[in-house]
Design a protein around this motif. Structure first.
Motif, PDB file in Angstrom:
ATOM      1  N   VAL A  32       0.865  -1.177   0.000  1.00  0.00           N
ATOM      2  CA  VAL A  32       0.000   0.000   0.000  1.00  0.00           C
ATOM      3  C   VAL A  32       0.902   1.228   0.000  1.00  0.00           C
ATOM      4  CG1 VAL A  32      -1.888   1.186   1.187  1.00  0.00           C
ATOM      5  CG2 VAL A  32      -1.661  -1.314   1.367  1.00  0.00           C
ATOM      6  N   THR A  33       0.781   2.017  -1.058  1.00  0.00           N
ATOM      7  CA  THR A  33       1.658   3.168  -1.220  1.00  0.00           C
ATOM      8  C   THR A  33       0.886   4.346  -1.808  1.00  0.00           C
ATOM      9  OG1 THR A  33       3.783   3.873  -2.157  1.00  0.00           O
ATOM     10  CG2 THR A  33       2.443   2.388  -3.480  1.00  0.00           C
ATOM     11  N   ALA A  52      14.191  -5.649  -1.597  1.00  0.00           N
ATOM     12  CA  ALA A  52      13.878  -5.188  -0.239  1.00  0.00           C
ATOM     13  C   ALA A  52      13.167  -6.269   0.568  1.00  0.00           C
ATOM     14  CB  ALA A  52      13.022  -3.923  -0.291  1.00  0.00           C
ATOM     15  N   PHE A  53      12.513  -7.206  -0.133  1.00  0.00           N
ATOM     16  CA  PHE A  53      11.813  -8.324   0.516  1.00  0.00           C
ATOM     17  C   PHE A  53      12.702  -9.564   0.597  1.00  0.00           C
ATOM     18  CE2 PHE A  53       7.307  -6.867  -0.982  1.00  0.00           C
ATOM     19  CZ  PHE A  53       7.382  -5.780  -0.134  1.00  0.00           C
ATOM     20  N   VAL A  91      -1.320 -13.123   3.918  1.00  0.00           N
ATOM     21  CA  VAL A  91      -0.787 -11.990   3.172  1.00  0.00           C
ATOM     22  C   VAL A  91       0.006 -11.100   4.120  1.00  0.00           C
ATOM     23  CG1 VAL A  91      -1.392  -9.964   1.781  1.00  0.00           C
ATOM     24  CG2 VAL A  91      -2.726 -12.071   1.558  1.00  0.00           C
ATOM     25  N   THR A  92       1.207 -10.740   3.705  1.00  0.00           N
ATOM     26  CA  THR A  92       2.031  -9.797   4.460  1.00  0.00           C
ATOM     27  C   THR A  92       1.670  -8.389   4.005  1.00  0.00           C
ATOM     28  OG1 THR A  92       3.838 -11.379   4.650  1.00  0.00           O
ATOM     29  CG2 THR A  92       4.403  -9.057   4.946  1.00  0.00           C
ATOM     30  N   VAL A  93       1.422  -7.503   4.959  1.00  0.00           N
ATOM     31  CA  VAL A  93       1.016  -6.130   4.654  1.00  0.00           C
ATOM     32  C   VAL A  93       2.233  -5.215   4.747  1.00  0.00           C
ATOM     33  CG1 VAL A  93      -0.547  -4.255   5.247  1.00  0.00           C
ATOM     34  CG2 VAL A  93      -1.177  -6.618   5.758  1.00  0.00           C
ATOM     35  N   VAL A  94       2.441  -4.423   3.698  1.00  0.00           N
ATOM     36  CA  VAL A  94       3.547  -3.469   3.660  1.00  0.00           C
ATOM     37  C   VAL A  94       2.961  -2.097   3.374  1.00  0.00           C
ATOM     38  CG1 VAL A  94       5.736  -2.836   2.575  1.00  0.00           C
ATOM     39  CG2 VAL A  94       5.098  -5.261   2.790  1.00  0.00           C
ATOM     40  N   LEU A  95       3.175  -1.158   4.296  1.00  0.00           N
ATOM     41  CA  LEU A  95       2.661   0.204   4.146  1.00  0.00           C
ATOM     42  C   LEU A  95       3.796   1.170   3.851  1.00  0.00           C
ATOM     43  CD1 LEU A  95       0.256   0.434   7.237  1.00  0.00           C
ATOM     44  CD2 LEU A  95      -0.320  -0.221   4.875  1.00  0.00           C
ATOM     45  N   ASP A  96       3.549   2.090   2.962  1.00  0.00           N
ATOM     46  CA  ASP A  96       4.464   3.179   2.657  1.00  0.00           C
ATOM     47  C   ASP A  96       4.519   4.097   3.884  1.00  0.00           C
ATOM     48  OD1 ASP A  96       5.672   5.567   1.679  1.00  0.00           O
ATOM     49  OD2 ASP A  96       4.714   5.350  -0.276  1.00  0.00           O
ATOM     50  N   LYS A  97       5.709   4.319   4.398  1.00  0.00           N
ATOM     51  CA  LYS A  97       5.893   5.161   5.590  1.00  0.00           C
ATOM     52  C   LYS A  97       5.236   6.533   5.436  1.00  0.00           C
ATOM     53  CE  LYS A  97       9.670   7.131   8.314  1.00  0.00           C
ATOM     54  NZ  LYS A  97      11.147   7.218   8.417  1.00  0.00           N
ATOM     55  N   GLU A  98       5.299   7.091   4.237  1.00  0.00           N
ATOM     56  CA  GLU A  98       4.756   8.437   4.008  1.00  0.00           C
ATOM     57  C   GLU A  98       3.236   8.492   4.173  1.00  0.00           C
ATOM     58  OE1 GLU A  98       5.007  12.046   0.751  1.00  0.00           O
ATOM     59  OE2 GLU A  98       6.407  10.372   0.590  1.00  0.00           O
ATOM     60  N   GLY A 129      -5.094  -8.928  13.574  1.00  0.00           N
ATOM     61  CA  GLY A 129      -3.898  -9.706  13.880  1.00  0.00           C
ATOM     62  C   GLY A 129      -2.708  -9.410  12.988  1.00  0.00           C
ATOM     63  N   TYR A 130      -2.758  -8.317  12.247  1.00  0.00           N
ATOM     64  CA  TYR A 130      -1.645  -7.933  11.375  1.00  0.00           C
ATOM     65  C   TYR A 130      -0.745  -6.930  12.072  1.00  0.00           C
ATOM     66  CZ  TYR A 130      -4.126 -10.009   7.462  1.00  0.00           C
ATOM     67  OH  TYR A 130      -4.751 -10.886   6.628  1.00  0.00           O
ATOM     68  N   GLU A 131       0.536  -7.079  11.845  1.00  0.00           N
ATOM     69  CA  GLU A 131       1.532  -6.077  12.227  1.00  0.00           C
ATOM     70  C   GLU A 131       2.195  -5.655  10.918  1.00  0.00           C
ATOM     71  OE1 GLU A 131       3.207  -3.396  14.461  1.00  0.00           O
ATOM     72  OE2 GLU A 131       1.935  -4.915  15.399  1.00  0.00           O
ATOM     73  N   PRO A 132       1.711  -4.571  10.313  1.00  0.00           N
ATOM     74  CA  PRO A 132       2.228  -4.222   8.989  1.00  0.00           C
ATOM     75  C   PRO A 132       3.704  -3.831   9.034  1.00  0.00           C
ATOM     76  CG  PRO A 132       0.818  -2.476   9.810  1.00  0.00           C
ATOM     77  CD  PRO A 132       0.729  -3.606  10.794  1.00  0.00           C
ATOM     78  N   GLU A 133       4.399  -4.176   7.949  1.00  0.00           N
ATOM     79  CA  GLU A 133       5.755  -3.686   7.763  1.00  0.00           C
ATOM     80  C   GLU A 133       5.636  -2.261   7.240  1.00  0.00           C
ATOM     81  OE1 GLU A 133       8.169  -6.274   5.320  1.00  0.00           O
ATOM     82  OE2 GLU A 133       7.240  -8.053   6.202  1.00  0.00           O
TER      83      GLU A 133
END
Length: 179
Positions: free
Chosen positions: A74-75, A89-90, A127-134, A167-171
């Motif tokens: 998600v970006t 990066a993964f 599914v692994t969740v990856v969030l854009d820091k911005e 139960g997700y801890e997004p990256e």
């Protein structure tokens, strides 16, 4: 019924509905503003039809590697994404887009309706969740709630609370540093 099959809050087996999701958000007392609109399938559709909808606008990429591991990235909508660089990066994964069938099976949505809220249908939490820091710097973020005919505007804190509840801890990844 198999263990992998889910029953939605409306008593139907299969993917949960937007109403199921909105009811869940209401039950968690997470605030959102709901906007209805014609179906949007691409970022370009969204830009053309959203008008003055405030907040951060996002793109959501459902990705997989050759081993079957899946990510929801998600970006920001205009952020360029290089799949080779992201794969590095993964940990060296060779990434590709998940098929529409895999998307429906795993997240219960069609292309164009992907968002972090589709994780509501990821009963296996595969599914692994990856969030854009911005993203987390915006007051509001806009996502489809399981349907590309609606958008909900939420705070980053509400998004994170929703993910934590499931139960997700997004990256959190600094996508600007990848560019």
């Amino acid at each position: 019924m198999s263990e992998s099959e889910s029953i939605s809050d409306n008593g139907q087996s299969g993917p949960k509905t937007p109403n199921d999701l909105l009811g869940h958000l209401d039950g968690l007392e997470l605030c959102y503003d709901l906007h209805r609109h014609p179906p949007l399938f691409t970022v370009e559709d969204s830009k053309a039809l959203r008008g003055e909808l405030p907040g951060g606008h996002c793109k959501n990429l459902f990705l997989r590697d050759r081993k079957g591991k899946m990510w929801l990235v998600v970006t920001l909508e205009d952020r360029p994404i290089d799949l080779k660089q992201l794969g590095a990066a993964f940990g060296g994964a060779r990434l590709s887009f998940g098929s529409p069938d895999r998307l429906m099976t795993q997240l219960g949505v069609i292309p164009g309706a992907v968002s972090p809220y589709a994780l509501f249908n990821d009963v296996d939490r595969a599914v692994t969740v990856v969030l854009d820091k911005e993203l987390l710097t915006f007051d509001l973020l806009n996502y489809h709630p399981l349907s590309n005919e609606m958008t909900i505007a939420v705070s980053p804190d509400s998004l994170l609370a929703f993910l934590k509840n499931l139960g997700y801890e997004p990256e959190i990844l600094d996508f600007a540093a990848l560019a």
